[in-house]
Scaffold this motif. Structure first.
Motif, PDB file in Angstrom:
ATOM      1  N   GLY A  38      56.841 -51.754 -12.318  1.00 41.26           N
ATOM      2  CA  GLY A  38      56.159 -51.593 -11.033  1.00 41.26           C
ATOM      3  C   GLY A  38      54.726 -51.111 -11.182  1.00 41.26           C
ATOM      4  N   ASN A  92      51.443 -53.234 -10.218  1.00 44.99           N
ATOM      5  CA  ASN A  92      50.442 -52.730  -9.289  1.00 44.99           C
ATOM      6  C   ASN A  92      49.031 -52.824  -9.893  1.00 44.99           C
ATOM      7  OD1 ASN A  92      49.560 -51.256  -6.865  1.00 44.99           O
ATOM      8  ND2 ASN A  92      49.140 -49.620  -8.315  1.00 44.99           N
ATOM      9  N   CYS A 100      41.176 -48.483  -6.045  1.00 48.14           N
ATOM     10  CA  CYS A 100      42.386 -49.182  -5.614  1.00 48.14           C
ATOM     11  C   CYS A 100      43.543 -48.989  -6.587  1.00 48.14           C
ATOM     12  CB  CYS A 100      42.109 -50.678  -5.440  1.00 48.14           C
ATOM     13  SG  CYS A 100      40.945 -51.008  -4.116  1.00 48.14           S
ATOM     14  N   LYS A 120      46.460 -46.610  -5.465  1.00 45.57           N
ATOM     15  CA  LYS A 120      46.943 -46.685  -4.089  1.00 45.57           C
ATOM     16  C   LYS A 120      48.449 -46.482  -3.911  1.00 45.57           C
ATOM     17  CE  LYS A 120      47.903 -51.555  -3.582  1.00 45.57           C
ATOM     18  NZ  LYS A 120      49.317 -51.176  -3.676  1.00 45.57           N
ATOM     19  N   SER A 121      49.223 -46.628  -4.991  1.00 42.75           N
ATOM     20  CA  SER A 121      50.671 -46.503  -4.817  1.00 42.75           C
ATOM     21  C   SER A 121      51.232 -45.138  -5.179  1.00 42.75           C
ATOM     22  CB  SER A 121      51.391 -47.590  -5.624  1.00 42.75           C
ATOM     23  OG  SER A 121      51.364 -48.803  -4.904  1.00 42.75           O
ATOM     24  N   THR A 123      51.385 -40.751  -4.850  1.00 40.00           N
ATOM     25  CA  THR A 123      51.333 -39.767  -3.779  1.00 40.00           C
ATOM     26  C   THR A 123      49.897 -39.210  -3.635  1.00 40.00           C
ATOM     27  OG1 THR A 123      52.623 -37.989  -2.815  1.00 40.00           O
ATOM     28  CG2 THR A 123      52.015 -37.709  -5.113  1.00 40.00           C
ATOM     29  N   MET A 180      43.529 -45.869   1.510  1.00 40.45           N
ATOM     30  CA  MET A 180      44.352 -46.897   0.865  1.00 40.45           C
ATOM     31  C   MET A 180      45.774 -46.393   0.606  1.00 40.45           C
ATOM     32  SD  MET A 180      42.450 -49.711  -0.014  1.00 40.45           S
ATOM     33  CE  MET A 180      43.285 -50.384  -1.432  1.00 40.45           C
ATOM     34  N   ILE A 194      47.486 -43.874   2.042  1.00 41.59           N
ATOM     35  CA  ILE A 194      48.290 -43.640   3.248  1.00 41.59           C
ATOM     36  C   ILE A 194      48.699 -44.965   3.891  1.00 41.59           C
ATOM     37  CG2 ILE A 194      48.266 -42.643   5.567  1.00 41.59           C
ATOM     38  CD1 ILE A 194      46.916 -40.253   4.492  1.00 41.59           C
ATOM     39  N   SER A 199      49.006 -47.879   2.429  1.00 38.20           N
ATOM     40  CA  SER A 199      50.003 -48.532   1.567  1.00 38.20           C
ATOM     41  C   SER A 199      51.387 -47.928   1.813  1.00 38.20           C
ATOM     42  CB  SER A 199      49.651 -48.370   0.093  1.00 38.20           C
ATOM     43  OG  SER A 199      48.428 -48.993  -0.191  1.00 38.20           O
ATOM     44  N   GLY A 256      54.650 -49.888   3.224  1.00 41.28           N
ATOM     45  CA  GLY A 256      55.948 -49.869   2.548  1.00 41.28           C
ATOM     46  C   GLY A 256      57.064 -49.417   3.479  1.00 41.28           C
ATOM     47  N   THR A 279      58.202 -46.425  -5.902  1.00 38.63           N
ATOM     48  CA  THR A 279      57.134 -46.835  -6.814  1.00 38.63           C
ATOM     49  C   THR A 279      55.964 -47.464  -6.065  1.00 38.63           C
ATOM     50  OG1 THR A 279      58.753 -47.230  -8.557  1.00 38.63           O
ATOM     51  CG2 THR A 279      56.604 -48.261  -8.851  1.00 38.63           C
ATOM     52  N   ALA A 280      56.254 -48.232  -5.007  1.00 39.30           N
ATOM     53  CA  ALA A 280      55.188 -48.939  -4.295  1.00 39.30           C
ATOM     54  C   ALA A 280      54.573 -48.101  -3.184  1.00 39.30           C
ATOM     55  CB  ALA A 280      55.721 -50.244  -3.718  1.00 39.30           C
ATOM     56  N   SER A 281      55.351 -47.206  -2.573  1.00 35.30           N
ATOM     57  CA  SER A 281      54.811 -46.542  -1.383  1.00 35.30           C
ATOM     58  C   SER A 281      55.165 -45.052  -1.293  1.00 35.30           C
ATOM     59  CB  SER A 281      55.234 -47.294  -0.125  1.00 35.30           C
ATOM     60  OG  SER A 281      56.621 -47.540  -0.133  1.00 35.30           O
ATOM     61  N   ILE A 329      58.719 -41.393  -7.069  1.00 32.03           N
ATOM     62  CA  ILE A 329      57.405 -40.805  -6.746  1.00 32.03           C
ATOM     63  C   ILE A 329      56.894 -40.025  -7.952  1.00 32.03           C
ATOM     64  CG2 ILE A 329      56.121 -39.182  -5.301  1.00 32.03           C
ATOM     65  CD1 ILE A 329      58.210 -39.403  -3.193  1.00 32.03           C
TER      66      ILE A 329
END
Lengths: 238, 119
Positions: free
Chosen positions: A109, A113, A134, A137-138, A140, A161, A163, A165, A169, A194-196, A219
């Motif tokens: 992941g 990203n 960027c 962005k994923s 915390t 970016m 928040i 993202s 998610g 992992t993404a959000s 996270i």
């Protein structure tokens, strides 16, 4: 009409409970809409934010007056994140048994990203400062701010970016995973975390304890992995 | 008293986490240290699950609400995205979902392969 609006606006601004009450009330409307209509954009966070912004605009209330009451809610963010230890503790045996899968898929992941950000940056010919911004962005918010600063990015843009993202998610995550046949609860949780990050995780907790626990774990792992891997990717565009 | 003790324990962990953050020079927030500290306390039976569970679950349940104020605070900052609006929107939506699908598909693939191996 305008005089009336001003009077109400002033009365609301002056009330210390306004910010918290408005947030809870607008969020509550979002919860109701989500229960009543199964429309994807009726997500409580999204609806809550939009309604609060509209309220502030209509009555010309500045953010500072709103935040005077609302910031007491943010105060609970750290304790709430700390409480993620509860699902993590309850599900730990299952996660421990699958620790290799957990680590490997989060690595996939984080790399995905960074690769997507790199490709997008190349396509749009982004300047380095925006590219490195960027990359974070994923993860915390607080970790993302620190890493962005270290890489020489723009911290304000990074926060926006990160928040957005997270909200993306939380809103589209469940449907997207279903669409791609990711049905295993642990896989879903790892994907969302992992993404959000924490915002996605707040949604994952509603999907079930296993989803929430693995999202919470993701996270932490994603944050640490990004701290390690982002400088390498940052070096790719000089 | 039960709830007072529960919130007391969670706030104490948050308090210790803030101290840890001051001691360790890494860009990691107190909340992450707190999560790890509370997890270790539960694992080593320093804190019993019963002594935090209801209040902890309440905090988890209201967690989405807690993100509303900080996001509203971004209204003034949306301007900052203007210089990179198109790639930013693309990354926020498709970048996030692509990362999510990649992670989820990888996890599911590895889990199934592991299960086959165990059988």
């Amino acid at each position: 009409m305008d005089a009336w609006r001003e009077t109400v606006g002033d009365a609301l601004s002056a009330n210390v409970y306004f910010g918290a009450v408005a947030s809870i009330f607008c969020y509550g409307i979002g919860v109701y809409l989500q229960k009543r209509y199964r429309f994807i954009l009726f997500n409580p966070i999204l609806i809550g934010i939009i309604l609060v912004v509209v309220l502030l605009k209509v009555f010309r209330i500045d953010f500072a007056s709103y935040d005077e009451g609302a910031s007491h809610l943010n105060y609970l963010l750290t304790p709430a994140t700390v409480a993620l230890a509860i699902p993590l503790y309850k599900q730990f045996e299952a996660l421990k048994k699958n620790w290799k899968v957990t680590l490997a898929s989060i690595c996939v992941g984080v790399l995905a990203n960074c690769a997507v950000v790199y490709i997008t940056a190349k396509l749009f010919d982004l300047e380095r400062v925006y590219y490195v911004t960027c990359l974070t962005k994923s993860i915390t918010t607080a970790i993302g701010m620190g890493v962005t600063e270290e890489l020489g990015g723009d911290v304000t843009i990074a926060v926006v970016m990160i928040i957005l993202s997270g909200i993306c998610g939380a809103v589209f995550g469940e449907k997207t995973l279903k669409l791609f046949h990711v049905t295993d609860p642990m896989a879903q949780g790892l994907a969302i975390g992992t993404a959000s990050h924490a915002i996605g995780t707040s949604k994952a907790l509603e999907m079930g304890e296993t989803v929430g626990a693995s999202s919470g774990l993701a996270i932490v792992v994603t944050g640490v992995l990004t701290v390690v891997l982002a400088p390498f990717f940052a070096g790719l565009i000089g | 008293m039960k709830y007072l003790r529960q919130i007391g324990v969670i706030l104490l962990v948050s308090f210790i986490a803030e101290l840890v953050r001051l001691l360790i020079p890494a860009p990691i927030p107190a909340s992450i240290y707190g999560l790890i500290i509370l997890f270790l306390c539960l694992q080593f039976r320093i804190v019993k699950l019963e002594s935090i569970e209801e209040t902890g679950n309440f905090l988890l349940a209201i967690m989405p609400l807690l993100f509303v104020p900080p996001t509203v605070g971004l209204i003034d900052k949306w301007q900052s995205l203007r210089s990179i609006a198109a790639p930013a929107v693309l990354l926020i939506i498709f970048g996030t979902l692509a990362t999510m699908v990649a992670t989820g598909a990888a996890a599911q693939f590895f889990l199934r392969r592991q299960d086959r191996g165990n059988r």
